[in-house]
Write an enzyme that holds these catalytic residues in place. Structure first.
Site, short mmCIF file in Angstrom:
data_model
loop_
_atom_site.label_atom_id
_atom_site.label_comp_id
_atom_site.label_asym_id
_atom_site.label_seq_id
_atom_site.Cartn_x
_atom_site.Cartn_y
_atom_site.Cartn_z
N ASP A 60 2.02 -3.32 15.13
CA ASP A 60 2.03 -3.92 13.79
C ASP A 60 1.80 -5.42 13.96
OD1 ASP A 60 3.03 -1.34 13.38
OD2 ASP A 60 4.33 -1.98 11.73
N LYS A 73 -0.73 -2.97 5.90
CA LYS A 73 0.71 -2.99 5.65
C LYS A 73 1.06 -4.18 4.79
CE LYS A 73 5.02 -3.46 8.37
NZ LYS A 73 5.55 -3.49 9.76
N LYS A 128 0.96 1.10 4.52
CA LYS A 128 2.39 1.06 4.80
C LYS A 128 3.05 -0.04 3.97
CE LYS A 128 5.78 0.12 8.48
NZ LYS A 128 5.96 -0.14 9.94
#
Length: 317
Positions: free
Chosen positions: A154, A217, A253
């Site tokens: 991430d 995300k 996400k």
């Protein structure tokens, strides 16, 4: 600018800095009122009985169970990994979560604890959460996590560069991180709470997809506001439109601020209605959460037992 491995329909957009800017600023402007009204309208839909049980189990299976604190220890990470495997030991049919998300120095601990379970290990990297460091340092952070066995990375984009209009710099940094990931999947964190406008969220979403992100995300969870339904709608639109243009499926996400079952179900409704039912899978939609799981488990017990169990009966972080 380096060529991105994308389909021919979008190849021209990443030919050079000027082309990238022209593409991103040529995206349709966001109708703020329409977006927020649709998000609010879909949020009023209710799910009952067996559909609610399915939604709860689906949400549990989509969680990236997260601990990202300076006080994290190996013991805390191992305990979190046990919870990821057996969220409610009294009900063995409770789904496992999708992943455990930790800092890169804890990735090896999580990998050992989850070996053979099918639960993935996600590691934040690239000078998380600020993203303020030299590219060489960011890439070293990624390489360290991948060497430790992390299945997912991430990363955070350089919001300063993005907001200054240096889209090519952000694009090339994402590409470099993607290359450093090897076989690990890349989630590109936009930190939407710092992007100021919905138009910027749309541009950043497309930038992340063009550069090769497997997921886009919303947030690090360290900035407020974090995930919101309107922002998630925009990101779901982006991956839907990307699929329509390329045939490729990319994930979304939302992370931060999603704490209860009602909110989780609202996001699942948005996934179904905006992107489509194909995205109702952990391979394409995740919740970044540290506290959501506890409420989902309490509500699941209510469905199964016929009465509200309360937090005393479920381990809550």
């Amino acid at each position: 600018m380096a060529q991105s491995p994308i389909s021919s329909e979008l190849a021209d957009a990443v030919r050079d800095d000027r082309s990238l800017r022209r593409f991103l600023h040529g995206l349709p402007g966001v109708d703020q009122v329409g977006l927020e009204q649709r998000a609010a309208g879909l949020a009023t839909r209710s799910i009952k009985k067996t559909a609610k049980r399915w939604a709860i189990d689906t949400a549990i299976s989509m969680i990236d169970l997260t601990t990202l604190e300076g006080a994290d220890t190996e013991g805390k990470v191992r305990t979190l990994c046990t919870k990821a495997q057996h969220p409610d030991p009294d009900w063995p049919d409770t789904p496992q979560v999708a992943a455990v998300c930790v800092y890169s120095d804890m990735a090896a601990t999580a990998v050992r604890a989850l070996d053979g379970t099918g639960i993935r290990v996600a590691s934040v990297a690239t000078a998380f959460p600020s993203g303020r460091s030299a590219l060489a340092v960011k890439l070293a952070d990624v390489e360290f996590a991948v060497a430790a066995g992390a299945h997912e990375i991430d990363m955070v984009i350089d919001r300063g560069a993005f907001l200054s209009g240096r889209y090519g710099q952000v694009f090339e940094e994402i590409q470099a991180v993607k290359a450093a990931c090897g076989d690990a999947h890349l989630k590109v964190i936009l930190e939407t709470g710092e992007l100021a406008t919905y138009d910027n969220v749309r541009r950043a979403s497309w930038l992340g997809l063009l550069a090769g992100g497997d997921f886009i995300k919303t947030s690090t969870g360290k900035v407020s506001p974090a995930a919101t339904l309107p922002v998630t709608h925009l990101m779901l639109q982006a991956v839907r439109d990307w699929r329509d243009a390329t045939g490729e499926l990319r994930g979304v996400k939302p992370a931060g601020g999603i704490r209860n079952t009602k909110d989780a179900i609202r996001y699942l409704v948005a996934v179904h209605e905006v992107a489509g039912p194909e995205w109702l899978t952990p391979e394409l939609f995740r919740f970044g959460a540290s506290s959501l799981l506890g409420d989902l488990l309490m509500q699941r017990r209510t469905q199964l037992d016929g009465h509200y169990s309360g937090p005393d009966y479920v381990a809550v972080d």
